[in-house]
Design a protein around this motif. Structure first.
Motif, short mmCIF file in Angstrom:
data_model
loop_
_atom_site.label_atom_id
_atom_site.label_comp_id
_atom_site.label_asym_id
_atom_site.label_seq_id
_atom_site.Cartn_x
_atom_site.Cartn_y
_atom_site.Cartn_z
N LYS A 21 14.89 15.20 111.42
CA LYS A 21 15.33 14.69 110.12
C LYS A 21 15.38 15.81 109.09
O LYS A 21 16.31 15.90 108.30
CB LYS A 21 14.38 13.60 109.64
N ALA A 22 14.36 16.66 109.11
CA ALA A 22 14.30 17.78 108.17
C ALA A 22 15.45 18.76 108.39
O ALA A 22 16.02 19.30 107.45
CB ALA A 22 12.97 18.50 108.29
N ARG A 23 15.80 18.96 109.66
CA ARG A 23 16.91 19.85 109.99
C ARG A 23 18.23 19.32 109.42
O ARG A 23 19.05 20.07 108.90
CB ARG A 23 17.01 20.02 111.50
N GLU A 24 18.41 18.00 109.51
CA GLU A 24 19.62 17.39 108.97
C GLU A 24 19.67 17.51 107.45
O GLU A 24 20.73 17.74 106.89
CB GLU A 24 19.70 15.92 109.39
N VAL A 25 18.53 17.36 106.80
CA VAL A 25 18.48 17.50 105.34
C VAL A 25 18.83 18.94 104.96
O VAL A 25 19.59 19.18 104.01
CB VAL A 25 17.09 17.11 104.80
N LYS A 26 18.32 19.88 105.72
CA LYS A 26 18.60 21.29 105.45
C LYS A 26 20.09 21.59 105.64
O LYS A 26 20.70 22.30 104.84
CB LYS A 26 17.76 22.16 106.41
N ARG A 27 20.68 21.01 106.68
CA ARG A 27 22.12 21.19 106.91
C ARG A 27 22.93 20.59 105.78
O ARG A 27 23.92 21.17 105.33
CB ARG A 27 22.54 20.55 108.23
N ALA A 28 22.53 19.41 105.30
CA ALA A 28 23.25 18.75 104.21
C ALA A 28 23.20 19.61 102.94
O ALA A 28 24.20 19.73 102.22
CB ALA A 28 22.66 17.38 103.94
N GLY A 48 36.96 35.22 106.09
CA GLY A 48 35.89 34.90 105.15
C GLY A 48 35.14 33.64 105.55
O GLY A 48 33.93 33.54 105.39
N LEU A 49 35.87 32.68 106.10
CA LEU A 49 35.23 31.45 106.58
C LEU A 49 34.28 31.73 107.73
O LEU A 49 33.22 31.12 107.83
CB LEU A 49 36.29 30.44 107.04
N GLN A 50 34.65 32.67 108.59
CA GLN A 50 33.80 33.00 109.73
C GLN A 50 32.51 33.68 109.31
O GLN A 50 31.51 33.62 110.01
CB GLN A 50 34.55 33.90 110.72
N LYS A 51 32.52 34.31 108.15
CA LYS A 51 31.33 35.01 107.67
C LYS A 51 30.31 34.07 107.03
O LYS A 51 29.17 34.44 106.83
CB LYS A 51 31.74 36.10 106.67
N LEU A 52 30.73 32.84 106.71
CA LEU A 52 29.79 31.87 106.16
C LEU A 52 28.83 31.39 107.25
O LEU A 52 29.13 31.50 108.44
CB LEU A 52 30.56 30.66 105.61
N PRO A 53 27.68 30.86 106.87
CA PRO A 53 26.75 30.34 107.89
C PRO A 53 27.38 29.20 108.68
O PRO A 53 28.20 28.44 108.15
CB PRO A 53 25.58 29.81 107.06
N ARG A 54 27.01 29.07 109.93
CA ARG A 54 27.57 28.01 110.77
C ARG A 54 27.27 26.63 110.22
O ARG A 54 28.09 25.73 110.28
CB ARG A 54 27.02 28.11 112.18
N ASN A 55 26.07 26.45 109.71
CA ASN A 55 25.68 25.14 109.20
C ASN A 55 26.34 24.79 107.87
O ASN A 55 26.09 23.73 107.32
CB ASN A 55 24.16 25.04 109.07
N ALA A 56 27.19 25.68 107.35
CA ALA A 56 27.91 25.38 106.12
C ALA A 56 29.10 24.47 106.39
O ALA A 56 29.68 23.92 105.47
CB ALA A 56 28.40 26.68 105.47
N SER A 57 29.43 24.27 107.66
CA SER A 57 30.53 23.39 108.03
C SER A 57 30.05 21.94 108.09
O SER A 57 29.06 21.64 108.75
CB SER A 57 31.09 23.80 109.39
N PRO A 58 30.76 21.02 107.43
CA PRO A 58 30.34 19.62 107.46
C PRO A 58 30.46 18.98 108.84
O PRO A 58 29.85 17.95 109.11
CB PRO A 58 31.25 18.92 106.46
#
Length: 89
Positions: free
Chosen positions: A7-14, A35-45
């Motif tokens: 649950k905490a991991r999901e909150v962090k991703r959100a 530039g999109l590839q340089k963002l963190p992976r978890n930044a993708s919804p």
């Protein structure tokens, strides 16, 4: 019940998705895929997972109600969801 760590991991991703949403939109608008590839992976919804708001269960999620099918059935049997009647389950 889902583990508290999940649950905490999901909150962090959100939070990460919310933080980078504006930047992702700007990069997509320009077409800067490097530039999109340089963002963190978890930044993708897309990497977020829908979970039951009561139990945290990831499977059998019903978007309209925000809960899993198991909790939906329990609540419907108790009459806690208006307009839902037991049909043939």
């Amino acid at each position: 019940m889902a583990k508290e760590s999940m649950k905490a991991r999901e909150v962090k991703r959100a939070n990460t998705v919310a933080r980078y949403a504006e930047k992702r939109l700007a990069l997509k608008k320009v077409g800067d895929y490097q530039g999109l590839q340089k963002l963190p992976r978890n930044a993708s919804p897309v990497r977020m997972r829908n979970r039951c708001s009561l139990t945290g269960r990831p499977k059998g999620y019903m978007r309209q109600f925000g809960i899993s099918r198991v909790k939906f059935r329990e609540m419907a049997n108790k009459g806690l969801i208006p307009g839902i009647t037991k049909a043939s389950w």
